[in-house]
Write an enzyme that holds these catalytic residues in place. Structure first.
Site, PDB file in Angstrom:
ATOM      1  N   MET A   1     -37.566  39.528  95.338  1.00 18.88           N
ATOM      2  CA  MET A   1     -38.182  40.609  95.492  1.00 18.88           C
ATOM      3  C   MET A   1     -39.100  40.389  97.053  1.00 18.88           C
ATOM      4  O   MET A   1     -40.111  41.270  96.894  1.00 18.88           O
ATOM      5  CB  MET A   1     -39.563  40.672  94.785  1.00 18.88           C
TER       6      MET A   1
ATOM      7  N   LEU B   1     -41.290  35.402 100.283  1.00 22.57           N
ATOM      8  CA  LEU B   1     -40.851  33.897  99.777  1.00 22.57           C
ATOM      9  C   LEU B   1     -41.370  33.197  99.786  1.00 22.57           C
ATOM     10  O   LEU B   1     -42.686  32.718 100.655  1.00 22.57           O
ATOM     11  CB  LEU B   1     -39.328  33.477 100.745  1.00 22.57           C
ATOM     12  N   HIS B   2     -41.576  31.810  98.168  1.00 26.26           N
ATOM     13  CA  HIS B   2     -42.495  30.295  98.716  1.00 26.26           C
ATOM     14  C   HIS B   2     -40.873  29.857  98.551  1.00 26.26           C
ATOM     15  O   HIS B   2     -40.126  29.424  98.427  1.00 26.26           O
ATOM     16  CB  HIS B   2     -43.445  30.854  97.531  1.00 26.26           C
TER      17      HIS B   2
ATOM     18  N   HIS C   1     -38.584  30.349  95.985  1.00 26.64           N
ATOM     19  CA  HIS C   1     -36.988  30.572  96.404  1.00 26.64           C
ATOM     20  C   HIS C   1     -36.161  29.921  97.098  1.00 26.64           C
ATOM     21  O   HIS C   1     -35.015  30.122  97.034  1.00 26.64           O
ATOM     22  CB  HIS C   1     -37.695  31.949  97.239  1.00 26.64           C
TER      23      HIS C   1
ATOM     24  N   GLN D   1     -38.192  47.896  87.577  1.00 27.31           N
ATOM     25  CA  GLN D   1     -38.877  47.035  87.061  1.00 27.31           C
ATOM     26  C   GLN D   1     -40.298  47.235  86.359  1.00 27.31           C
ATOM     27  O   GLN D   1     -40.644  45.894  85.824  1.00 27.31           O
ATOM     28  CB  GLN D   1     -38.130  45.546  86.993  1.00 27.31           C
TER      29      GLN D   1
ATOM     30  N   SER E   1     -45.116  34.967  93.422  1.00 26.83           N
ATOM     31  CA  SER E   1     -45.385  35.504  94.746  1.00 26.83           C
ATOM     32  C   SER E   1     -47.078  36.066  94.009  1.00 26.83           C
ATOM     33  O   SER E   1     -47.996  36.690  95.294  1.00 26.83           O
ATOM     34  CB  SER E   1     -44.434  36.799  94.865  1.00 26.83           C
TER      35      SER E   1
HETATM   36  P1  AMP Z   1     -39.256  37.442  92.660  1.00 33.29           P
HETATM   37  O1  AMP Z   1     -38.481  37.341  93.661  1.00 33.29           O
HETATM   38  O2  AMP Z   1     -40.281  36.430  91.809  1.00 33.29           O
HETATM   39  O3  AMP Z   1     -37.933  38.120  91.543  1.00 33.29           O
HETATM   40  O4  AMP Z   1     -37.843  35.661  92.053  1.00 33.29           O
HETATM   41  C1  AMP Z   1     -36.715  35.743  93.038  1.00 33.29           C
HETATM   42  C2  AMP Z   1     -36.042  34.793  91.831  1.00 33.29           C
HETATM   43  O5  AMP Z   1     -36.760  33.325  92.414  1.00 33.29           O
HETATM   44  C3  AMP Z   1     -35.591  34.677  90.507  1.00 33.29           C
HETATM   45  O6  AMP Z   1     -34.559  34.202  90.024  1.00 33.29           O
HETATM   46  C4  AMP Z   1     -37.277  33.944  89.814  1.00 33.29           C
HETATM   47  O7  AMP Z   1     -37.116  33.123  88.455  1.00 33.29           O
HETATM   48  C5  AMP Z   1     -37.157  32.619  91.129  1.00 33.29           C
HETATM   49  N1  AMP Z   1     -38.533  31.837  91.126  1.00 33.29           N
HETATM   50  C6  AMP Z   1     -39.709  32.683  91.681  1.00 33.29           C
HETATM   51  N2  AMP Z   1     -40.418  31.033  91.164  1.00 33.29           N
HETATM   52  C7  AMP Z   1     -39.712  30.847  91.030  1.00 33.29           C
HETATM   53  C8  AMP Z   1     -40.350  29.401  91.049  1.00 33.29           C
HETATM   54  N3  AMP Z   1     -41.876  28.672  91.098  1.00 33.29           N
HETATM   55  N4  AMP Z   1     -39.826  27.921  91.089  1.00 33.29           N
HETATM   56  C9  AMP Z   1     -38.035  28.387  90.815  1.00 33.29           C
HETATM   57  N5  AMP Z   1     -37.511  29.894  90.839  1.00 33.29           N
HETATM   58  C10 AMP Z   1     -38.821  31.005  91.118  1.00 33.29           C
END
Ligand code: AMP
Length: 284
Positions: free
Chosen positions: A30, A33-34, A37, A61, A186
């Protein structure tokens, strides 16, 4: 790197990649990015010919009371980060292209979606399975990488892929944490300095559980109490749930005898934070 904003354009690229028999890796996000990601992107990069990352804040969602409109967005920064990690295609569609006004078809997983986050966010996983299905159809990846951070999401996606026969391998990557243990998210940017400091209680409590299990504790009630107490000691945190569940069914267990997921969700100020650890049978 190519930035693709239209579903149709992405589909015609995917068709070509398919014809060329490319191994396509896919990382859905989403955005904002950190390093969590980026770890997924780096892992995928090593395993594929063509790497597609998506950035899409998926409205289905979020419930109406949640943070969809104020969810952090920074496509310019995301673009630079994706490019520097060797992404080939950044797919960042518009909401109305993904969800036309008369959109009316959803994908629902009916078992693993119900406990844990499904209880406090009853329509969340329906949104996730629907958007992931759409992204899988648009991108047609060979494999897709998800983070262990959202453990229940990964289990639900694996189940959906199996049940609906998607010919896509699901890879789950480990949780990336800040130095003090807080899982990267995020949503961490919503935290005030005090909330940010106190949010470390989540990982501290999970580490405490791990330690107690190492020392021989097998009953889950004292382990759950440890988590409750750790969060209750903070001024700003409010526990949503702390559960120890079987990794195959996501049903609560009373005594740990097999692989379990220890999952926590807690609200710190405006941020709902989740974290987890898996305890494997062979660690017992
Ligand atoms: P999001 O942008 O929050 O929907 O996350 C996208 C993908 O990044 C999902 O598969 C999350 O599980 C993964 N993700 C988010 N934060 C972390 C983290 N701290 N460590 C590993 N994967 C992450």
């Amino acid at each position: 790197m190519r930035l693709v904003r239209r579903v149709k354009e992405m589909q015609s690229i995917s068709r070509r990649l398919h014809e060329e028999k490319k191994r396509v890796g896919f990382v859905p996000t989403m955005g904002s990015l950190h390093d969590g990601h980026l770890s997924l992107i780096r892992l995928a990069r090593k395993m594929c010919d063509t790497l597609v990352v998506s950035v899409f804040v998926n409205p289905t969602q979020f419930s109406p009371s949640e943070d969809f409109t104020r969810y952090p967005r920074d496509i310019e920064r995301d673009k630079k980060l994706c490019e520097s990690e060797g992404t080939d295609i950044l797919f960042a569609p518009e909401t109305d292209d993904m969800y036309p006004e008369d959109f009316s078809t959803y994908v629902v997983e009916e078992r693993l979606s119900l406990p844990l986050c499904g209880r406090s966010r009853p329509t969340h996983f329906r949104g996730v399975t629907t958007v992931v299905t759409k992204l899988f159809n648009i991108i047609r990846p060979t494999f897709a990488v998800f983070g262990q951070k959202d453990a229940q999401q990964a289990f639900v996606i694996e189940r959906m892929v199996r049940d609906l026969n998607f010919d896509i391998e699901i890879v789950v990557a480990p949780i990336v944490r800040e130095k003090d243990g807080l899982a990267m998210s995020s949503r961490n940017r919503y935290l005030s300095p005090k909330e940010r400091e106190e949010a470390t209680a989540i990982f501290r409590s999970l580490s405490g559980v791990k330690q107690m299990v190492r020392k021989g504790e097998r009953k889950t009630s004292p382990l759950i109490k440890l988590i409750r107490d750790e969060i209750a000691r903070t001024e700003t945190g409010r526990l949503d749930y702390a559960e120890i569940v079987d990794t195959r069914t996501l049903s609560p267990v009373e005594v740990i005898e097999d692989d379990v997921l220890v999952a926590v969700a807690a609200q710190f100020g405006r941020a709902r934070l989740i974290d987890n650890i898996i305890i494997k049978k062979d660690e017992l």
